[in-house]
Scaffold this motif. Sequence first.
Motif, PDB file in Angstrom:
ATOM      1  N   LEU A  41     -55.674  -9.768  96.307  1.00 42.63           N
ATOM      2  CA  LEU A  41     -56.712 -10.794  96.171  1.00 42.63           C
ATOM      3  C   LEU A  41     -58.112 -10.303  96.526  1.00 42.63           C
ATOM      4  O   LEU A  41     -59.105 -10.877  96.073  1.00 42.63           O
ATOM      5  N   LYS A  42     -58.205  -9.249  97.321  1.00 41.81           N
ATOM      6  CA  LYS A  42     -59.508  -8.744  97.754  1.00 41.81           C
ATOM      7  C   LYS A  42     -60.420  -8.441  96.562  1.00 41.81           C
ATOM      8  O   LYS A  42     -61.603  -8.765  96.579  1.00 41.81           O
ATOM      9  N   SER A  47     -58.979 -14.105 100.117  1.00 40.32           N
ATOM     10  CA  SER A  47     -58.042 -13.628 101.130  1.00 40.32           C
ATOM     11  C   SER A  47     -57.036 -14.742 101.366  1.00 40.32           C
ATOM     12  O   SER A  47     -57.308 -15.911 101.088  1.00 40.32           O
ATOM     13  N   ALA A  48     -55.863 -14.370 101.866  1.00 39.88           N
ATOM     14  CA  ALA A  48     -54.813 -15.350 102.139  1.00 39.88           C
ATOM     15  C   ALA A  48     -54.259 -15.089 103.528  1.00 39.88           C
ATOM     16  O   ALA A  48     -54.184 -13.952 103.969  1.00 39.88           O
ATOM     17  N   ARG A  49     -53.887 -16.161 104.185  1.00 37.47           N
ATOM     18  CA  ARG A  49     -53.276 -16.038 105.510  1.00 37.47           C
ATOM     19  C   ARG A  49     -52.321 -17.203 105.700  1.00 37.47           C
ATOM     20  O   ARG A  49     -52.479 -18.249 105.066  1.00 37.47           O
ATOM     21  N   ASP A  91     -55.054  -5.708  85.298  1.00 41.07           N
ATOM     22  CA  ASP A  91     -56.458  -5.533  85.673  1.00 41.07           C
ATOM     23  C   ASP A  91     -56.538  -4.554  86.846  1.00 41.07           C
ATOM     24  O   ASP A  91     -55.770  -4.664  87.802  1.00 41.07           O
ATOM     25  N   PRO A  92     -57.445  -3.583  86.803  1.00 41.97           N
ATOM     26  CA  PRO A  92     -57.581  -2.642  87.922  1.00 41.97           C
ATOM     27  C   PRO A  92     -57.831  -3.336  89.264  1.00 41.97           C
ATOM     28  O   PRO A  92     -57.439  -2.813  90.303  1.00 41.97           O
ATOM     29  N   ARG A  93     -58.459  -4.509  89.252  1.00 40.76           N
ATOM     30  CA  ARG A  93     -58.651  -5.238  90.511  1.00 40.76           C
ATOM     31  C   ARG A  93     -57.306  -5.659  91.093  1.00 40.76           C
ATOM     32  O   ARG A  93     -57.146  -5.729  92.302  1.00 40.76           O
ATOM     33  N   PHE A  94     -56.349  -5.962  90.236  1.00 39.83           N
ATOM     34  CA  PHE A  94     -55.015  -6.367  90.684  1.00 39.83           C
ATOM     35  C   PHE A  94     -54.223  -5.165  91.171  1.00 39.83           C
ATOM     36  O   PHE A  94     -53.583  -5.208  92.210  1.00 39.83           O
ATOM     37  N   THR A  95     -54.267  -4.100  90.413  1.00 41.97           N
ATOM     38  CA  THR A  95     -53.460  -2.925  90.746  1.00 41.97           C
ATOM     39  C   THR A  95     -54.096  -2.066  91.829  1.00 41.97           C
ATOM     40  O   THR A  95     -53.435  -1.210  92.402  1.00 41.97           O
ATOM     41  N   GLY A  96     -55.383  -2.282  92.090  1.00 42.52           N
ATOM     42  CA  GLY A  96     -56.073  -1.490  93.101  1.00 42.52           C
ATOM     43  C   GLY A  96     -56.543  -0.149  92.585  1.00 42.52           C
ATOM     44  O   GLY A  96     -57.026   0.684  93.330  1.00 42.52           O
ATOM     45  N   VAL A  97     -56.428   0.054  91.288  1.00 40.49           N
ATOM     46  CA  VAL A  97     -56.857   1.312  90.684  1.00 40.49           C
ATOM     47  C   VAL A  97     -58.321   1.175  90.290  1.00 40.49           C
ATOM     48  O   VAL A  97     -58.687   0.292  89.528  1.00 40.49           O
TER      49      VAL A  97
END
Length: 102
Positions: A41-42, A47-49, A91-97
Amino acid sequence: MMCNACGFPTRPGHWTDAGADTAGDRLRLQMRRAKILNKILKGYGFSARPPGHGPGFALSSFSGRTTLLPDLEAVWIEAERQLGHPVDPLDPRFTGVAKETT
């Protein structure tokens, strides 16, 4: 019956809680899911908690908006609603790539 802390109807455990026999086990699973969710999510500004009083998650945007949600499915639905588009798992935002530029 409603939870007096969060207002969600009480219900049996979510399938993602399978194998969690005690409250401590459920809390550990919830914290683990939140850690993984935050990595994803970042990139979308969220953010989630765990909400601290029961099942579910508190989804927060970097602008400070926080929404209490009952389960993982609701987290994705709310994130997509706030974004105004679906969260694409490729999406690269999802995969962190990071997107490479040449």
